[in-house]
Design an enzyme around this catalytic site. Structure first.
Site, PDB file in Angstrom:
ATOM      1  N   SER A 193       0.832  -1.200   0.000  1.00 37.46           N
ATOM      2  CA  SER A 193       0.000   0.000   0.000  1.00 37.46           C
ATOM      3  C   SER A 193       0.872   1.257   0.000  1.00 37.46           C
ATOM      4  O   SER A 193       1.684   1.445  -0.902  1.00 37.46           O
ATOM      5  CB  SER A 193      -0.966  -0.045   1.187  1.00 37.46           C
ATOM      6  OG  SER A 193      -1.993   0.902   1.062  1.00 37.46           O
ATOM      7  N   ASP A 218      -9.894  -3.713  -5.639  1.00 35.51           N
ATOM      8  CA  ASP A 218      -9.138  -2.664  -4.965  1.00 35.51           C
ATOM      9  C   ASP A 218      -9.067  -1.484  -5.926  1.00 35.51           C
ATOM     10  O   ASP A 218      -8.665  -1.655  -7.084  1.00 35.51           O
ATOM     11  CB  ASP A 218      -7.729  -3.183  -4.637  1.00 35.51           C
ATOM     12  CG  ASP A 218      -6.855  -2.167  -3.921  1.00 35.51           C
ATOM     13  OD1 ASP A 218      -7.273  -1.001  -3.749  1.00 35.51           O
ATOM     14  OD2 ASP A 218      -5.734  -2.539  -3.532  1.00 35.51           O
ATOM     15  N   HIS A 228      -7.707  -5.233  -1.002  1.00 36.99           N
ATOM     16  CA  HIS A 228      -6.643  -4.488  -0.347  1.00 36.99           C
ATOM     17  C   HIS A 228      -6.516  -4.955   1.108  1.00 36.99           C
ATOM     18  O   HIS A 228      -7.520  -5.177   1.795  1.00 36.99           O
ATOM     19  CB  HIS A 228      -6.959  -2.991  -0.373  1.00 36.99           C
ATOM     20  CG  HIS A 228      -5.785  -2.123  -0.091  1.00 36.99           C
ATOM     21  ND1 HIS A 228      -4.926  -1.689  -1.083  1.00 36.99           N
ATOM     22  CD2 HIS A 228      -5.309  -1.611   1.069  1.00 36.99           C
ATOM     23  CE1 HIS A 228      -3.980  -0.945  -0.545  1.00 36.99           C
ATOM     24  NE2 HIS A 228      -4.189  -0.881   0.762  1.00 36.99           N
TER      25      HIS A 228
END
Length: 328
Positions: A163, A267, A297
């Site tokens: 991320s 995502d 995610h």
């Protein structure tokens, strides 16, 4: 369609980490996130050594680090020497050494490489490029043999992150290239955020995806880079923050270390990984893309139950091991 095990993971996660979290203060969000992470973190593997230390930067603040190393008796014949600097996710607002321990510990056990987690400064207290500066300082210290751990002199170095941590790993690799600094063997990015707005079509088709929405992405972006009008007032780019901190805003995609980028199907950030790989390949570079079918995610926390996450994890481990074994 969600993988069944991921659907079950989402149901469990929603009870531990409620959707109203965005209304909380950053401190309250971090406390909730750390509790959520702790509930999904298994005990440390018995054969893993963990050591904490700090690196004091030239700017005078100390960055906490945590080393994960498989014990000698647990090492396999022919184990390779190598180090992975791991930059955690959390939108530049959340996350800590503890929150991602289930990832860093398993990477160390399953690759045999040393994994060093980096506890960079968080937004909104520390805006861009604070997190990038911290991760760059740690990377330069690693390349210069100045980390506060007993590291093998012949160890290779790689960067990895999920991320926002993927943003950091990619940005640092690009900055080192621009500064003429060699030594990073590879970068592994898991559902990375590589621009200040997700790439289409996932930006639109997955705007309401479970675990991370487009609104979440924008909130984290503004907390770290500031809103467009704030950047204009302070002499920054109207497209959010210092350009070197935004990988997809780069003018060059050549000269990078071999790269693995993984996107999750459900995502809004999915296509950031795809576009980054396409641009590296177009520039003649070495880049691999994996899209985790049925994944979301933050799904790495479902490693114990999800076949798709297990495949993703093996892909990351294989990449890191392979790159560590390549000649300089």
């Amino acid at each position: 369609m969600l993988e069944p095990q991921i659907a079950a993971f989402i149901d469990r996660a929603s009870t531990l980490y409620p959707s109203h979290r965005a209304a909380l203060t950053p401190r309250e969000q971090r406390a909730l996130y750390d509790r959520y992470a702790a509930m999904l973190t298994p005990p440390l593997p018995r054969d893993l050594v963990v050591r904490d230390a700090g690196l004091t930067t030239d700017a005078g603040h100390t960055i906490a680090l945590r080393l994960y190393r498989r014990q000698a008796q647990a090492r396999e014949h022919g184990d390779i020497r190598g180090t992975v600097l791991y930059f955690h996710g959390g939108g530049f607002v959340l996350g800590s050494l503890d929150s991602h321990q289930m990832v860093t510990a398993r990477l160390a056990m399953d690759t045999g490489l040393d994994v060093i987690a980096v506890d960079y400064r968080l937004a909104p207290e520390h805006r861009a490029p604070a997190a990038h500066d911290d991760c760059l300082a740690v990377t330069l210290a690693a390349l210069g043999g100045r980390l506060p751990f007993d590291m093998p002199a012949d160890a290779t170095l790689q960067l990895a992150g999920d991320s926002a941590g993927g943003t950091l790993a990619a940005s640092i690799a690009m900055r080192l290239r621009d500064d003429g600094v060699a030594g990073v063997r590879g970068i592994a990015l898991v559902y990375p955020m590589l621009g200040t707005d997700p790439q289409p079509p996932a930006r639109d088709t997955e705007a309401q995806a479970p675990m991370l929405t487009l609104a979440d992405v924008h909130a984290f972006r503004d907390a770290y880079w500031g809103k467009n009008e704030e950047n204009k007032q302070h002499g920054g780019s109207p497209a959010h923050g210092p350009a070197w901190t935004i990988p997809l805003a780069g003018n060059r995609f050549d000269g990078l270390p071999p790269t693995l980028a993984i996107g999750a199907e459900h995502d809004p950030l999915r296509d950031d990984a795809r576009v980054f790989v396409e641009r590296i390949r177009a520039a003649g570079g070495d880049a691999q893309l994996m899209i985790g079918t049925g994944l979301v995610h933050g799904c790495w926390r479902a490693l114990e139950t999800s076949p798709g996450v297990q495949a993703m994890h093996r892909t990351v481990c294989d990449f890191l091991r392979d790159r560590a074994m390549q000649p300089a």
